[in-house]
Design a protein around this motif. Structure first.
Motif, PDB file in Angstrom:
ATOM      1  N   ARG A 178       0.748  -1.233  -0.164  1.00  0.00           N
ATOM      2  CA  ARG A 178       0.093   0.007   0.058  1.00  0.00           C
ATOM      3  C   ARG A 178       0.848   1.029   0.012  1.00  0.00           C
ATOM      4  N   GLN A 254      -9.158   9.859   8.232  1.00  0.00           N
ATOM      5  CA  GLN A 254      -9.027   8.379   8.102  1.00  0.00           C
ATOM      6  C   GLN A 254     -10.298   7.795   8.265  1.00  0.00           C
ATOM      7  N   THR A 279      -7.311  14.726   2.544  1.00  0.00           N
ATOM      8  CA  THR A 279      -6.785  13.398   2.015  1.00  0.00           C
ATOM      9  C   THR A 279      -8.126  12.592   1.991  1.00  0.00           C
ATOM     10  N   GLY A 280      -8.067  11.582   0.934  1.00  0.00           N
ATOM     11  CA  GLY A 280      -9.288  10.508   0.780  1.00  0.00           C
ATOM     12  C   GLY A 280     -10.179  10.991  -0.084  1.00  0.00           C
ATOM     13  N   LEU A 291      -5.795   8.637  -2.059  1.00  0.00           N
ATOM     14  CA  LEU A 291      -5.044   7.694  -1.353  1.00  0.00           C
ATOM     15  C   LEU A 291      -5.508   6.292  -1.562  1.00  0.00           C
ATOM     16  N   ALA A 293      -7.138   2.679  -0.709  1.00  0.00           N
ATOM     17  CA  ALA A 293      -8.022   2.352   0.665  1.00  0.00           C
ATOM     18  C   ALA A 293      -7.362   1.643   1.314  1.00  0.00           C
ATOM     19  N   ALA A 294      -7.572   1.797   2.671  1.00  0.00           N
ATOM     20  CA  ALA A 294      -6.954   1.189   3.818  1.00  0.00           C
ATOM     21  C   ALA A 294      -7.746   1.400   4.942  1.00  0.00           C
ATOM     22  N   CYS A 295      -7.289   0.627   6.110  1.00  0.00           N
ATOM     23  CA  CYS A 295      -8.039   0.802   7.507  1.00  0.00           C
ATOM     24  C   CYS A 295      -7.485   2.130   8.295  1.00  0.00           C
ATOM     25  N   THR A 298      -3.599   2.753   9.163  1.00  0.00           N
ATOM     26  CA  THR A 298      -2.678   2.764   8.116  1.00  0.00           C
ATOM     27  C   THR A 298      -2.965   3.933   7.123  1.00  0.00           C
ATOM     28  N   THR A 299      -4.123   4.413   7.015  1.00  0.00           N
ATOM     29  CA  THR A 299      -4.362   5.563   6.079  1.00  0.00           C
ATOM     30  C   THR A 299      -3.471   6.596   6.422  1.00  0.00           C
TER      31      THR A 299
END
Length: 335
Positions: A178, A254, A279-280, A291, A293-295, A298-299
């Motif tokens: 990632r 996040q 972000t995101g 970004l 995709a992540a939990c 970790t984002t």
């Protein structure tokens, strides 16, 4: 800076492979003898990594974490009580005398001392009982990048093992891939927006706050751009007075319990005609910085990886040399 930040994914992969046994042994000890408090000791980027570690420990292990000022020991000669505690020093070089002194006093007071450091042969590593090497490899740019991300990964690895959270462990295993994807994200809108800026806020909350602190520091040292980091919960308590059309805001988000309140803050800023970078996923009126995709935990790590590439480009755009910030050295030895 560009080349070293690009190496972060490989550095984390090296660390995870090399430290697996060390982390498990330390985690078993912490489960067998839980510390009443975790103490962190760090400066600069490493202290921002300690902010991330604080969130992980307090939410996943539910033990309070306190930041220790190195000068309490090194200058003022005090020796705070630390019996039974975990004292964790974070450093890239491991050569700052005040950190070494603080860990020495903590050990004498009965704490378990652990060094999270890139230089395994440093005085700090030698002074602590346990070593968690970062395995980031040589880092010659003054601005720390891959070593900071390695500290975040080491923090995540320690807490995943300590808490016995298998899902967190799986998330950690996927982190190098990632990070590689995050490095490819296009944040050119940040470079364009901040090319002529004179100052900004960087906002984060929870696991994103330490990342906001790190981004603010990099704006200052590599781009000559004044930036301050605030928690999303604190912006309305005074700092909002400076926000306006000529004072942009970068928001690190996040997908966790803080998301709704943070998104509401972004919407309020947009309504006030503030130029906002988020972000995101996009929010109407704000510039979205993509970004992978992540939990939730970790984002923010992916965000700082993408940010480093953009900060390097912004530094060059503003006429600076990101590898040689003025008046700074790679190793800062404070007393």
């Amino acid at each position: 800076m560009f080349a070293e930040a690009a190496d972060a994914a490989a550095a984390v992969a090296r660390q995870l492979a090399a430290n697996r046994a060390i982390v498990q042994v330390l985690a078993e000890r912490l489960r067998a003898e839980p510390p009443p408090v975790v103490l962190t000791c760090a400066r600069g980027s490493s202290d921002h990594a300690a902010t991330y570690l604080k969130h992980l420990v307090e939410t996943r292990v539910e033990i309070p974490v306190a930041s220790v000022s190195p000068s309490v020991t090194s200058i003022y000669g005090a020796a705070p009580a630390a019996r039974g505690m975990l004292a964790l020093a974070l450093s890239q070089s491991g050569r700052s005398p005040d950190l070494v002194s603080s860990m020495g006093r903590a050990a004498e007071a009965g704490a378990l001392t652990v060094a999270m450091v890139n230089d395994a042969d440093s005085p700090l590593a030698a002074r602590c009982e346990q070593l968690l090497p970062l395995h980031a490899g040589p880092e010659t740019s003054v601005a720390a990048t891959k070593s900071y991300i390695a500290q975040l990964a080491a923090s995540l690895a320690l807490v995943a093992a300590w808490s016995g959270d298998t899902e967190l462990g799986r998330t950690l295993a996927a982190l190098p891939d990632r990070l590689a994807a995050a490095w490819k994200c296009d944040w050119s809108s940040l470079v364009d927006l901040l090319e002529d800026a004179r100052g900004l806020y960087v906002i984060g909350r929870g696991p994103g706050f330490g990342i906001a602190q790190e981004a603010a520091l990099k704006f200052k040292e590599t781009c000559g751009l004044h930036a301050e980091a605030f928690s999303a919960a604190e912006l309305r308590h005074g700092p909002m007075a400076l926000v306006g059309a000529d004072f942009p805001v970068l928001v690190v988000r996040q997908p966790d319990q803080s998301a709704d309140a943070t998104n509401a803050l972004v919407e309020d800023l947009v309504a006030r005609r503030v130029r906002v970078l988020v972000t995101g996923p996009p929010i109407a009126g704000a510039l979205a910085l993509p970004l992978p995709a992540a939990c939730a935990v970790t984002t923010p790590i992916l965000a700082i990886q993408a940010f480093y590439r953009a900060a390097n480009a912004l530094s060059v755009r503003r006429g600076h040399d990101p590898d040689r910030p003025p008046l700074l050295r790679k190793v800062t030895e404070t007393v």
